[in-house]
Design a protein around this motif. Structure first.
Motif, PDB file in Angstrom:
ATOM      1  N   ILE A 411      51.718  26.695  57.556  1.00  0.00           N
ATOM      2  CA  ILE A 411      51.837  27.473  56.258  1.00  0.00           C
ATOM      3  C   ILE A 411      50.585  27.055  55.576  1.00  0.00           C
ATOM      4  N   TYR A 412      50.126  25.840  55.373  1.00  0.00           N
ATOM      5  CA  TYR A 412      48.962  25.520  54.718  1.00  0.00           C
ATOM      6  C   TYR A 412      47.837  26.172  55.211  1.00  0.00           C
ATOM      7  N   VAL A 413      47.312  26.527  56.442  1.00  0.00           N
ATOM      8  CA  VAL A 413      46.436  27.101  56.935  1.00  0.00           C
ATOM      9  C   VAL A 413      46.410  28.744  56.444  1.00  0.00           C
ATOM     10  N   LEU A 414      47.836  29.187  56.744  1.00  0.00           N
ATOM     11  CA  LEU A 414      48.017  30.432  56.216  1.00  0.00           C
ATOM     12  C   LEU A 414      47.714  30.618  54.599  1.00  0.00           C
ATOM     13  N   ASN A 415      48.067  29.589  53.919  1.00  0.00           N
ATOM     14  CA  ASN A 415      47.760  29.888  52.464  1.00  0.00           C
ATOM     15  C   ASN A 415      46.074  29.861  52.030  1.00  0.00           C
ATOM     16  N   ILE A 416      45.520  29.080  52.874  1.00  0.00           N
ATOM     17  CA  ILE A 416      44.052  28.894  52.538  1.00  0.00           C
ATOM     18  C   ILE A 416      43.253  30.132  53.234  1.00  0.00           C
ATOM     19  N   SER A 417      43.885  30.862  54.372  1.00  0.00           N
ATOM     20  CA  SER A 417      43.292  32.061  54.719  1.00  0.00           C
ATOM     21  C   SER A 417      43.617  33.130  53.828  1.00  0.00           C
ATOM     22  N   PHE A 418      44.839  33.213  53.360  1.00  0.00           N
ATOM     23  CA  PHE A 418      45.258  34.452  52.623  1.00  0.00           C
ATOM     24  C   PHE A 418      44.250  34.450  51.271  1.00  0.00           C
ATOM     25  N   THR A 419      43.999  33.131  50.618  1.00  0.00           N
ATOM     26  CA  THR A 419      43.327  33.048  49.416  1.00  0.00           C
ATOM     27  C   THR A 419      41.947  33.248  49.514  1.00  0.00           C
ATOM     28  N   ALA A 420      41.306  32.992  51.027  1.00  0.00           N
ATOM     29  CA  ALA A 420      40.130  33.330  51.048  1.00  0.00           C
ATOM     30  C   ALA A 420      39.825  34.930  51.359  1.00  0.00           C
ATOM     31  N   TRP A 421      40.898  35.614  51.981  1.00  0.00           N
ATOM     32  CA  TRP A 421      40.930  36.971  52.191  1.00  0.00           C
ATOM     33  C   TRP A 421      40.771  37.655  50.924  1.00  0.00           C
ATOM     34  N   LEU A 422      41.770  37.005  49.840  1.00  0.00           N
ATOM     35  CA  LEU A 422      41.535  37.875  48.522  1.00  0.00           C
ATOM     36  C   LEU A 422      40.099  37.755  47.963  1.00  0.00           C
ATOM     37  N   LEU A 423      39.685  36.309  47.963  1.00  0.00           N
ATOM     38  CA  LEU A 423      38.152  36.040  47.442  1.00  0.00           C
ATOM     39  C   LEU A 423      37.055  36.946  47.960  1.00  0.00           C
ATOM     40  N   ASN A 424      37.438  37.049  49.245  1.00  0.00           N
ATOM     41  CA  ASN A 424      36.591  37.987  50.065  1.00  0.00           C
ATOM     42  C   ASN A 424      36.433  39.241  49.787  1.00  0.00           C
ATOM     43  N   LEU A 425      37.769  39.940  49.318  1.00  0.00           N
ATOM     44  CA  LEU A 425      37.729  41.198  48.872  1.00  0.00           C
ATOM     45  C   LEU A 425      37.081  41.230  47.624  1.00  0.00           C
ATOM     46  N   LEU A 426      37.429  40.484  46.434  1.00  0.00           N
ATOM     47  CA  LEU A 426      36.593  40.482  45.387  1.00  0.00           C
ATOM     48  C   LEU A 426      35.220  40.404  45.413  1.00  0.00           C
ATOM     49  N   PHE A 427      34.653  39.591  46.279  1.00  0.00           N
ATOM     50  CA  PHE A 427      33.232  39.417  46.341  1.00  0.00           C
ATOM     51  C   PHE A 427      32.715  40.761  46.773  1.00  0.00           C
ATOM     52  N   LYS A 428      33.317  41.320  47.968  1.00  0.00           N
ATOM     53  CA  LYS A 428      32.762  42.602  48.412  1.00  0.00           C
ATOM     54  C   LYS A 428      32.858  43.846  47.476  1.00  0.00           C
ATOM     55  N   ALA A 429      33.776  44.023  46.676  1.00  0.00           N
ATOM     56  CA  ALA A 429      33.952  44.997  45.687  1.00  0.00           C
ATOM     57  C   ALA A 429      32.948  44.905  44.697  1.00  0.00           C
ATOM     58  N   PHE A 430      32.520  43.695  44.209  1.00  0.00           N
ATOM     59  CA  PHE A 430      31.712  43.724  43.000  1.00  0.00           C
ATOM     60  C   PHE A 430      30.215  43.045  43.599  1.00  0.00           C
ATOM     61  N   ASP A 431      30.112  43.019  44.749  1.00  0.00           N
ATOM     62  CA  ASP A 431      28.726  42.684  45.593  1.00  0.00           C
ATOM     63  C   ASP A 431      28.189  41.408  45.168  1.00  0.00           C
ATOM     64  N   PHE A 432      29.073  40.402  45.394  1.00  0.00           N
ATOM     65  CA  PHE A 432      28.610  39.138  44.932  1.00  0.00           C
ATOM     66  C   PHE A 432      27.714  38.457  46.050  1.00  0.00           C
ATOM     67  N   ASN A 433      26.396  37.966  45.691  1.00  0.00           N
ATOM     68  CA  ASN A 433      25.712  37.227  46.677  1.00  0.00           C
ATOM     69  C   ASN A 433      26.130  35.672  46.977  1.00  0.00           C
ATOM     70  N   LEU A 434      25.688  35.069  47.883  1.00  0.00           N
ATOM     71  CA  LEU A 434      26.259  33.661  48.169  1.00  0.00           C
ATOM     72  C   LEU A 434      26.209  32.653  46.944  1.00  0.00           C
ATOM     73  N   ALA A 435      25.238  32.610  46.101  1.00  0.00           N
ATOM     74  CA  ALA A 435      25.229  31.805  45.059  1.00  0.00           C
ATOM     75  C   ALA A 435      26.198  31.934  44.105  1.00  0.00           C
ATOM     76  N   ASP A 436      26.531  33.429  43.807  1.00  0.00           N
ATOM     77  CA  ASP A 436      27.457  34.169  42.887  1.00  0.00           C
ATOM     78  C   ASP A 436      28.740  33.493  43.208  1.00  0.00           C
ATOM     79  N   ALA A 437      29.109  33.703  44.663  1.00  0.00           N
ATOM     80  CA  ALA A 437      30.584  33.444  45.030  1.00  0.00           C
ATOM     81  C   ALA A 437      30.738  32.030  44.947  1.00  0.00           C
ATOM     82  N   PHE A 438      29.574  30.942  45.442  1.00  0.00           N
ATOM     83  CA  PHE A 438      29.782  29.639  45.110  1.00  0.00           C
ATOM     84  C   PHE A 438      30.048  29.211  43.988  1.00  0.00           C
ATOM     85  N   ILE A 439      29.512  29.993  42.812  1.00  0.00           N
ATOM     86  CA  ILE A 439      29.790  29.427  41.374  1.00  0.00           C
ATOM     87  C   ILE A 439      31.350  29.916  41.023  1.00  0.00           C
TER      88      ILE A 439
END
Length: 532
Positions: A411-439
């Motif tokens: 469940i913990y791994v799925l939790n992390i994976s789901f949160t990472a997936w949501l963040l990835n969608l956000l980063f792609k939608a607004f064209d975040f680069n690596l530094a922006d995503a990290f911050i």
């Protein structure tokens, strides 16, 4: 109605003895004083510097002393007498009162620093360690020197009496399994009380254990102790760190954090009523009225503390964010030749905005229902006798089966994976680069953790454990990985806080030097005026 417990009677008796002692005369002649002008300038600097750390206010004095000792470490090793300068700097930062403490305080500080200097000398000659390890151990032990200096300026003569009362009552009134009870449990129970009474950090806890186990170090002169401790310093450090890894530490905190509220209220009541305290404690109706007044005062202070903590957290986020913006984000976008103003705006505005919203929706515990529970628990504490049921029960850590561990891990791994997936969608939608995503992730993690801390601040007056709400549970489930990252970051924030690093190593030394020169100049002018 049950009579007062023996522990409560003994506390009242001990406090009465202290109260009957003749008060020491106010310091008058030969006190250490500084210029009001330099004090005002340095106080402003200290306020800004403390905002960068997001540390509890009661830790500021200890942290200020430690910063002074680190900055002047080579002077300490050279056996220079810096006691007066330490006191003057603390007065200018308004950690201590001006024109109050005598010159003898400077001599006491010099004696403490001489002791640590001799220990460092013996330590360096007796230990076959790499230079990095030596420096790390010396810096750790220097923290004890800072705390020993802080103890020269006690705020209350009665705190130790209340801690002892708290401990004696808890030993009798806390139920634990037979295999848990013993000398180690008693020590950890005391540590849990000390930790929650003084809101102590790790350094203070380790120092408290050191103070109890190595009392020879605090005798005068401690020549034998200096030789022994300097040789065993790595072992002592490991021993103290191990003591703080007690398996039931969190369980004891859960109990003692709530029960410390009643001890604080008892302390306030006795301080207010003085000689009449015993009569008030023996009259339930009168006691409830006095407790209501004290509770309402604490309630208002907690509300103000919540607001102050929220403001400091927002200031910390804004200052740190500005540093990252100009040191990393903007340069990285210029290098990649794709300046994304929308992303820069999101990363600049969203973190403090989220923290402000989080702080606004945090609520204090309900007053009336909470107060009724406080009165009931308070009465049980001051009247506790061994034939009564235990006040608190220490629950052993649950041992989960392997299938349950695997299920929770999945469940913990799925939790992390789901949160990472949501963040990835956000980063792609607004064209975040690596530094922006990290911050973005970095500050979202810090905000999540600060929000949890603020909620704990709001619940300091809660006599009952906080109830979980469905919405809160769902939000925390999805943000759990982010909160964990924020928790990890906050633990090492001193080592990654670049703004604080800049202040300490690039600004503080020249700034404090200029202030000291100004202080000497004003002193010189005063001397000239006296000779006219």
């Amino acid at each position: 109605m049950q009579p007062l417990s023996e522990q409560t009677k003994q506390l009242l008796e001990d406090l009465k003895k202290i109260g009957s002692r003749k008060e020491p005369e106010q310091y008058s002649a030969n006190t250490i004083s500084v210029s009001n002008l330099t004090s005002g300038i340095e106080f402003l600097y200290e306020k800004i510097r403390n905002a960068l750390e997001y540390r509890e206010e009661h830790l500021w004095l200890k942290d200020a002393v430690l910063r002074i000792l680190k900055r002047r470490f080579f002077e300490i090793l050279a056996k220079e007498k810096i006691g007066r300068e330490v006191v003057e700097e603390l007065i200018r930062g308004r950690y201590l009162e001006n024109s109050y403490y005598p010159e003898s305080k400077a001599f006491e500080i010099n004696e403490i620093l001489d002791k640590y200097c001799r220990a460092f000398e013996l330590f360096e000659t007796s230990q076959n360690l790499a230079e990095k390890q030596l420096n790390k151990l010396e810096e750790w032990f220097l923290g004890f020197a800072a705390l020993e200096i802080v103890d020269l300026f006690p705020k209350s003569q009665t705190d130790r009496l209340f801690i002892n009362y708290f401990w004696q009552t808890a030993k009798q009134a806390t139920l634990a399994s037979p295999e848990t009870l013993g000398q180690e449990f008693d020590q950890q129970l005391y540590l849990g009380i000390f930790r929650n009474f003084f809101k102590a950090d790790t350094q203070m806890e380790q120092y408290e254990i050191f103070r109890l186990k190595y009392s020879d170090w605090f005798e005068n002169p401690p020549n034998q102790a200096i030789a022994e401790i300097s040789q065993q310093l790595p072992k002592i450090k490991q021993e103290l760190e191990t003591a703080l890894k007690y398996p039931l530490r969190q369980e004891l905190d859960r109990i003692m954090k709530r029960r410390s509220l009643f001890v604080f209220m008892l302390q306030d009541l006795i301080n207010q009523e003085k000689e009449n305290a015993s009569a008030v404690l023996n009259d339930p109706e009168l006691l409830e009225g006095k407790l209501r007044t004290i509770y309402e005062t604490h309630y208002q202070k907690s509300r103000q503390k919540l607001q102050t903590s929220a403001i400091r957290a927002v200031v910390f986020i804004i200052l740190t964010k500005m540093l990252f913006l100009f040191a990393l984000e903007v340069p990285y976008q210029i290098l990649t030749e794709t300046v994304n103003y929308l992303v820069l705006g999101i990363n600049t505005i969203i973190p403090p905005l989220l923290l402000i919203i989080s702080s606004l929706i945090i609520k204090m515990p309900g007053e009336e229902q909470n107060f009724i529970r406080i009165v009931s628990e308070f009465e049980r504490m001051i009247r506790y006798h061994q034939e009564m049921p235990a006040l608190d029960i220490v629950k052993n850590k649950r041992q989960r089966s392997w299938p349950m561990r695997i299920a929770l891990g999945s469940i913990y791994v799925l939790n992390i994976s789901f949160t990472a997936w949501l963040l990835n969608l956000l980063f792609k939608a607004f064209d975040f680069n690596l530094a922006d995503a990290f911050i973005f992730v970095l500050f979202l993690s810090l905000i999540s953790f600060f929000a949890i801390r603020l909620r704990k601040t709001a619940n300091q007056l809660a006599a009952v454990e906080e109830k979980e709400h469905l919405i809160t549970a769902v939000v925390e489930f999805f943000f759990f990985p982010i909160i964990e990252v924020g928790k990890w970051i906050s633990r090492g924030v001193a080592s990654i806080n670049l703004t604080a690093f800049i202040f300490d190593f690039l600004i503080e030394t020249p700034f404090k030097t200029v202030i000291q020169i100004l202080e000497e100049w004003f002193g010189f002018i005063r001397e000239k005026k006296q000779n006219l």
